[in-house]
Write a protein that holds these residues in place. Structure first.
Motif, PDB file in Angstrom:
ATOM      1  N   ALA A 195       7.986   7.860   7.969  1.00 14.63           N
ATOM      2  CA  ALA A 195       8.216   8.519   7.024  1.00 14.63           C
ATOM      3  C   ALA A 195       8.208  10.013   7.176  1.00 14.63           C
ATOM      4  O   ALA A 195       9.050  10.782   6.826  1.00 14.63           O
ATOM      5  N   ALA A 196       7.041  10.173   7.951  1.00 19.08           N
ATOM      6  CA  ALA A 196       6.721  11.900   8.262  1.00 19.08           C
ATOM      7  C   ALA A 196       7.905  12.168   9.126  1.00 19.08           C
ATOM      8  O   ALA A 196       8.424  13.521   8.992  1.00 19.08           O
ATOM      9  N   GLU A 197       8.314  11.450  10.144  1.00 28.29           N
ATOM     10  CA  GLU A 197       9.383  11.953  11.088  1.00 28.29           C
ATOM     11  C   GLU A 197      10.692  12.200  10.402  1.00 28.29           C
ATOM     12  O   GLU A 197      11.563  12.849  10.711  1.00 28.29           O
ATOM     13  N   LEU A 198      11.139  11.298   9.232  1.00 24.12           N
ATOM     14  CA  LEU A 198      12.412  11.148   8.697  1.00 24.12           C
ATOM     15  C   LEU A 198      12.354  12.202   7.581  1.00 24.12           C
ATOM     16  O   LEU A 198      13.269  12.678   6.776  1.00 24.12           O
ATOM     17  N   GLY A 199      11.237  12.716   7.166  1.00 21.01           N
ATOM     18  CA  GLY A 199      10.932  13.763   6.259  1.00 21.01           C
ATOM     19  C   GLY A 199      10.806  13.126   4.597  1.00 21.01           C
ATOM     20  O   GLY A 199      11.374  13.820   3.793  1.00 21.01           O
ATOM     21  N   ILE A 200      10.676  11.799   4.315  1.00 18.36           N
ATOM     22  CA  ILE A 200      10.763  11.329   3.168  1.00 18.36           C
ATOM     23  C   ILE A 200       9.251  10.686   3.091  1.00 18.36           C
ATOM     24  O   ILE A 200       8.397  10.858   3.620  1.00 18.36           O
ATOM     25  N   GLY A 201       8.891  10.229   1.828  1.00 16.98           N
ATOM     26  CA  GLY A 201       7.631   9.731   1.554  1.00 16.98           C
ATOM     27  C   GLY A 201       7.526   8.310   1.810  1.00 16.98           C
ATOM     28  O   GLY A 201       8.661   7.628   2.026  1.00 16.98           O
ATOM     29  N   ALA A 202       6.563   7.847   2.197  1.00 19.12           N
ATOM     30  CA  ALA A 202       6.136   6.302   2.438  1.00 19.12           C
ATOM     31  C   ALA A 202       6.330   5.614   1.240  1.00 19.12           C
ATOM     32  O   ALA A 202       7.119   4.394   1.394  1.00 19.12           O
ATOM     33  N   ASP A 203       6.525   5.951  -0.078  1.00 22.10           N
ATOM     34  CA  ASP A 203       6.943   5.006  -1.312  1.00 22.10           C
ATOM     35  C   ASP A 203       8.434   5.136  -1.223  1.00 22.10           C
ATOM     36  O   ASP A 203       8.821   4.848  -2.177  1.00 22.10           O
ATOM     37  N   ALA A 204       9.091   5.722  -0.498  1.00 23.55           N
ATOM     38  CA  ALA A 204      10.603   5.422  -0.416  1.00 23.55           C
ATOM     39  C   ALA A 204      10.822   4.468   0.845  1.00 23.55           C
ATOM     40  O   ALA A 204      12.229   3.790   0.971  1.00 23.55           O
ATOM     41  N   PHE A 205       9.992   3.532   1.234  1.00 28.23           N
ATOM     42  CA  PHE A 205      10.406   2.497   2.367  1.00 28.23           C
ATOM     43  C   PHE A 205      10.180   1.294   1.668  1.00 28.23           C
ATOM     44  O   PHE A 205       9.189   1.091   0.869  1.00 28.23           O
ATOM     45  N   LEU A 206      10.856   0.468   2.199  1.00 27.74           N
ATOM     46  CA  LEU A 206      10.993  -0.899   1.721  1.00 27.74           C
ATOM     47  C   LEU A 206      10.696  -1.642   3.281  1.00 27.74           C
ATOM     48  O   LEU A 206      11.545  -1.654   4.221  1.00 27.74           O
ATOM     49  N   LEU A 207       9.725  -2.791   3.330  1.00 22.82           N
ATOM     50  CA  LEU A 207       9.404  -3.361   4.501  1.00 22.82           C
ATOM     51  C   LEU A 207       9.995  -5.012   4.224  1.00 22.82           C
ATOM     52  O   LEU A 207       9.550  -5.473   3.402  1.00 22.82           O
ATOM     53  N   LEU A 208      11.020  -5.507   5.028  1.00 20.74           N
ATOM     54  CA  LEU A 208      11.225  -6.669   5.103  1.00 20.74           C
ATOM     55  C   LEU A 208      10.635  -7.576   6.384  1.00 20.74           C
ATOM     56  O   LEU A 208      10.748  -7.115   7.538  1.00 20.74           O
ATOM     57  N   ASP A 209       9.747  -8.507   6.025  1.00 21.05           N
ATOM     58  CA  ASP A 209       8.739  -9.108   7.064  1.00 21.05           C
ATOM     59  C   ASP A 209       8.801 -10.533   6.635  1.00 21.05           C
ATOM     60  O   ASP A 209       8.742 -11.107   5.580  1.00 21.05           O
ATOM     61  N   ASP A 210       8.486 -11.531   7.824  1.00 18.90           N
ATOM     62  CA  ASP A 210       8.464 -12.978   7.731  1.00 18.90           C
ATOM     63  C   ASP A 210       7.038 -13.270   7.371  1.00 18.90           C
ATOM     64  O   ASP A 210       6.694 -14.371   6.841  1.00 18.90           O
ATOM     65  N   ASN A 211       6.013 -12.285   7.610  1.00 20.10           N
ATOM     66  CA  ASN A 211       4.580 -12.513   7.450  1.00 20.10           C
ATOM     67  C   ASN A 211       3.899 -12.009   6.040  1.00 20.10           C
ATOM     68  O   ASN A 211       3.975 -10.752   6.073  1.00 20.10           O
ATOM     69  N   PRO A 212       3.712 -12.577   5.248  1.00 23.63           N
ATOM     70  CA  PRO A 212       3.049 -12.250   3.995  1.00 23.63           C
ATOM     71  C   PRO A 212       1.868 -11.239   4.136  1.00 23.63           C
ATOM     72  O   PRO A 212       1.506 -10.555   3.371  1.00 23.63           O
ATOM     73  N   LYS A 213       1.155 -11.596   5.326  1.00 21.07           N
ATOM     74  CA  LYS A 213      -0.130 -10.900   5.340  1.00 21.07           C
ATOM     75  C   LYS A 213       0.099  -9.627   5.743  1.00 21.07           C
ATOM     76  O   LYS A 213      -0.444  -8.490   5.302  1.00 21.07           O
ATOM     77  N   GLU A 214       1.194  -9.381   6.643  1.00 23.54           N
ATOM     78  CA  GLU A 214       1.783  -8.148   7.101  1.00 23.54           C
ATOM     79  C   GLU A 214       2.166  -7.372   5.937  1.00 23.54           C
ATOM     80  O   GLU A 214       2.157  -6.117   5.688  1.00 23.54           O
ATOM     81  N   CYS A 215       2.922  -7.992   5.007  1.00 22.59           N
ATOM     82  CA  CYS A 215       3.532  -7.266   3.787  1.00 22.59           C
ATOM     83  C   CYS A 215       2.320  -6.719   2.911  1.00 22.59           C
ATOM     84  O   CYS A 215       2.445  -5.643   2.432  1.00 22.59           O
ATOM     85  N   ALA A 216       1.347  -7.557   2.862  1.00 18.32           N
ATOM     86  CA  ALA A 216       0.245  -7.098   2.064  1.00 18.32           C
ATOM     87  C   ALA A 216      -0.525  -5.949   2.354  1.00 18.32           C
ATOM     88  O   ALA A 216      -0.933  -5.102   1.827  1.00 18.32           O
ATOM     89  N   GLU A 217      -0.732  -5.759   3.958  1.00 14.49           N
ATOM     90  CA  GLU A 217      -1.499  -4.921   4.544  1.00 14.49           C
ATOM     91  C   GLU A 217      -0.506  -3.643   4.369  1.00 14.49           C
ATOM     92  O   GLU A 217      -1.137  -2.377   4.463  1.00 14.49           O
ATOM     93  N   VAL A 218       0.723  -3.844   4.341  1.00 10.77           N
ATOM     94  CA  VAL A 218       1.809  -2.419   4.268  1.00 10.77           C
ATOM     95  C   VAL A 218       1.423  -1.999   3.001  1.00 10.77           C
ATOM     96  O   VAL A 218       1.378  -0.553   2.683  1.00 10.77           O
ATOM     97  N   GLU A 219       1.761  -2.769   1.803  1.00  6.86           N
ATOM     98  CA  GLU A 219       1.571  -2.317   0.365  1.00  6.86           C
ATOM     99  C   GLU A 219       0.062  -1.687   0.354  1.00  6.86           C
ATOM    100  O   GLU A 219      -0.249  -0.870  -0.584  1.00  6.86           O
ATOM    101  N   GLY A 220      -0.984  -2.123   1.012  1.00  8.93           N
ATOM    102  CA  GLY A 220      -2.276  -1.738   0.709  1.00  8.93           C
ATOM    103  C   GLY A 220      -2.560  -0.433   1.509  1.00  8.93           C
ATOM    104  O   GLY A 220      -3.619   0.387   1.173  1.00  8.93           O
TER     105      GLY A 220
END
Length: 682
Positions: A278-303
């Motif tokens: 996000a910092a590299e692209l000059g946008i906020g982290a809240d403009a990101f969406l992660l698509l992942d097969d692992n629910p645990k990774e998803c929970a860690e990103v949202e946290g």
């Protein structure tokens, strides 16, 4: 992503048929999305009047969306339908809210005139300002309705569609409104192993992974998102060399390395990777969406990545296509030319930043940019892009205010407001329309209500040239002061720093904003000189917490993506407490099933066989819907007279249904049969 807290959203509907059944569907989605929603209807088949009335339902809608539901046969044929489209084309200048025109399905046998009307209407509305256009074919592509038309509902109350049809129609309207009002995703980060492909490239080897049909759908979906302006990124816990070797070993992959704006392929947390990208692209982290097969990774990103969204994709790759098509957060109401070139523009910006960091002299680097800023009054065909900038721009935004095309058009139509745009290019490439000023012209000052510049054009003096050009326009009109309000948000520090760098400004507090007033003659000479920013002119306040965002997109994509699922959910929401038991409560199977229907339609419990439909709040339209539900539930055709008797109770209606099911002439014959059965003995 963050979702703004908004006042009540009004869906104002004008239809050529009885459209009230969509109210329950729209209200259902309001509860699902946690929106405050109201639905209001114009009089029956009064679409032209609603479009033209300066004090009517559409003109009075201050926050929401105006919806026209048009069926060609209801207005006398193709020519009249086309005339309504022409009225819609010119209507937004009278409204402050966007207009959505929906061409609804024809009755059987009327398909040819519907096709002809669709072609002509689309030609009129395709490029219309402040008007969105949707055909029932587009709706059916997302929501496969088994049977749209209900001839009996049409005959009884001009209710032409089945419950599934109204579910698809209402859902599509809300989904379209959602895409226009919720801050958009700007970047999608995707995992690799068991997401982009089946297998683990570090264990199975680059040649050992497989691209199944469902994952191929994911590749094509992401390419479509890129074409719509979404930046694609990779967030993968892997050895980077293994990942790129996997892409190289599979030229059949639709996605390739060149399609990704940036990536983090390492063993750090994916939350940290998203914050870095996000910092590299000059946008906020809240403009990101992660698509992942692992629910645990998803929970860690949202946290761990503030405001970022993460969605765990289905385990079954065959589910990927339908699931992705119903991720509402990735809908796009409008795709502009700037969207299509966004990936290239970001690549240009990254090249710019890399060269700037390694330049011996920043001033010499800027001088050699060949920067060109075309500052002009708004061209009508670019209004959609300006509205999009108000929705997307967070960092260089003086107010944080979001506006639709219709809202901007309404301001400009009054004569006191002007919109200026900035199209930018340099030796790295053409960035397109990246800046806008919305200015209220007063007798003594130009008041810059909205000042926007895309983050990919920051850091090269574009903002300075925009203000200098505005000052020149003010002086040409004999106005000598430029006022710029500033309301701090969680994200607009770059704007605050820029305004703080302007010398000679007077500062006043007006409501929630600080207002800087500058002499137009001083601004006309404004130039950018790369140097450290001065001390802040505007006092910094504590940043507010990000608003709560909606977290149910994955559930919608899994559980509410078919008309049948939506109908079932709407019905469940209609039932308040469960059916009550006790003396006089429904007993027979027919009574219990009928009580359930009453409860769903009336949205209240039905406790007694002696309950009266109209005493509980039923009315003529609900009576028609009741007949339609009885036909669906029991395969029984009742007449209007069967339900319109003022004294009719639940028990009476159940006996009428049972009589028909048994092939008897009516309730009296049914009562005689019951008495005969009760009189039998062993």
């Amino acid at each position: 992503m963050t979702q703004e807290v908004r006042p009540e959203l009004q869906f104002a509907v004008s239809a050529t048929f009885t459209a009230e059944p969509i109210e329950r569907v729209i209200a259902f989605w309001g509860r699902e999305l946690d929106w405050e929603i109201s639905v209001r209807f114009a009089p029956y088949n009064q679409v032209p009047q609603t479009l033209l009335d300066p004090a009517g339902l559409f003109a009075g809608n201050g926050n929401g969306v105006n919806v026209v539901l048009l069926r060609v046969e209801d207005v006398g044929g193709v020519d009249n339908a086309v005339e309504i489209a022409r009225l819609a084309h010119g209507a937004p200048s009278r409204f402050s809210q966007p207009l959505l025109v929906v061409l609804c399905p024809p009755s059987p046998g009327r398909e040819s005139e519907d096709l002809l009307a669709e072609k002509r209407i689309e030609e009129i509305l395709r490029e219309a300002t402040g008007v969105q256009w949707m055909s029932h074919r587009e709706i059916s592509a997302l929501y496969d309705v088994p049977v749209w038309n209900d001839p009996e509902g049409e005959r009884l109350g001009r209710v032409p569609y089945t419950e599934a049809g109204f579910a698809a129609l209402g859902t599509s309207i809300v989904r379209h409104a959602h895409s226009m009002r919720v801050p958009p995703v700007k970047a999608v980060a995707v995992d690799c192993d068991n997401t982009l492909w089946k297998g683990v490239c570090g264990e199975d080897g680059p040649a050992g992974v497989v691209l199944e049909a469902g994952r191929k759908d994911l590749h094509h979906f992401l390419l479509d998102q890129r074409e719509a302006g979404i930046l694609l990124c990779i967030a993968s816990k892997n050895n980077e060399e293994d990942v790129w070797e996997t892409f190289a070993a599979h030229p059949e992959f639709p996605l390739a390395k060149r399609h990704f704006a940036t990536w983090r392929i390492n063993w750090q947390s994916k939350a940290a990777s998203i914050v870095e990208m996000a910092a590299e692209l000059g946008i906020g982290a809240d403009a990101f969406l992660l698509l992942d097969d692992n629910p645990k990774e998803c929970a860690e990103v949202e946290g761990g990545a503030p405001g970022a969204m993460a969605v765990s994709i289905p385990e079954d790759p065959g589910e990927l296509g339908p699931f992705l098509r119903h991720l509402w957060i990735l809908d796009h109401p409008v795709i502009t030319e700037e969207d299509r070139r966004r990936a290239a523009s970001i690549a240009q910006s990254l090249d710019f930043n890399r060269e700037a960091r390694h330049a011996e002299s920043l001033e010499e680097f800027i001088a050699g940019l060949n920067l060109r800023v075309d500052f002009q009054p708004l061209a009508p065909e670019r209004l959609g892009r300006v509205a999009q900038l108000t929705q997307r721009t967070n960092q260089f935004n003086n107010s944080g205010r979001r506006r639709s095309e219709s809202e901007i058009q309404a301001l400009l139509s009054g004569g006191r407001w002007t919109c200026y745009t900035a199209e930018v290019s340099d030796r790295f490439g053409d960035y397109g329309l990246v800046g806008a000023l919305l200015v209220e012209r007063g007798e003594h000052e130009f008041y810059v209500d909205t000042f926007l510049l895309s983050c990919r054009a920051l850091g090269r003096g574009v903002e300075h040239r925009m203000l200098a050009s505005l000052a020149e326009a003010a002086l040409d009109e004999g106005v000598y002061t430029v006022a710029i309000p500033f309301r701090e948000t969680a994200r607009n520090k770059p704007m605050r720093d820029f305004l703080a760098s302007l010398e000679g400004a007077s500062l006043e507090r007006e409501g929630e904003s600080h207002v800087l007033r500058l002499k137009a003659a001083d601004l006309q000479a404004l130039r950018w000189h790369p140097r450290a920013a001065p001390e802040a002119l505007i006092e910094r306040k504590a940043q507010p917490a990000a608003p709560r965002r909606f977290a149910g997109y994955a559930r919608i994509a899994r559980e509410l993506r078919t008309p049948a699922q939506i109908v079932a959910a709407v019905r469940r929401r209609g039932v308040t407490p469960p059916l009550q038991q006790g003396p006089g409560a429904p007993e027979s199977e027919t009574e219990i099933r009928l009580a359930r229907i009453w409860s769903e339609l009336l949205e209240k419990p039905v406790a007694s066989r002696s309950a009266n439909f109209f005493d509980l709040g039923g009315h003529s339209l609900l009576a028609v819907m009741l007949l339609m539900r009885i036909r669906e539930e029991f395969s029984v055709e009742l007449s209007v007279d069967d339900v319109y008797a003022g004294s009719l109770t639940l028990g009476d209606l159940a006996r009428r249904i049972d009589a028909q099911l048994m092939g008897l002439a009516g309730p009296s014959e049914y009562e005689d049969l019951l008495a005969e059965i009760e009189g039998l003995s062993d």
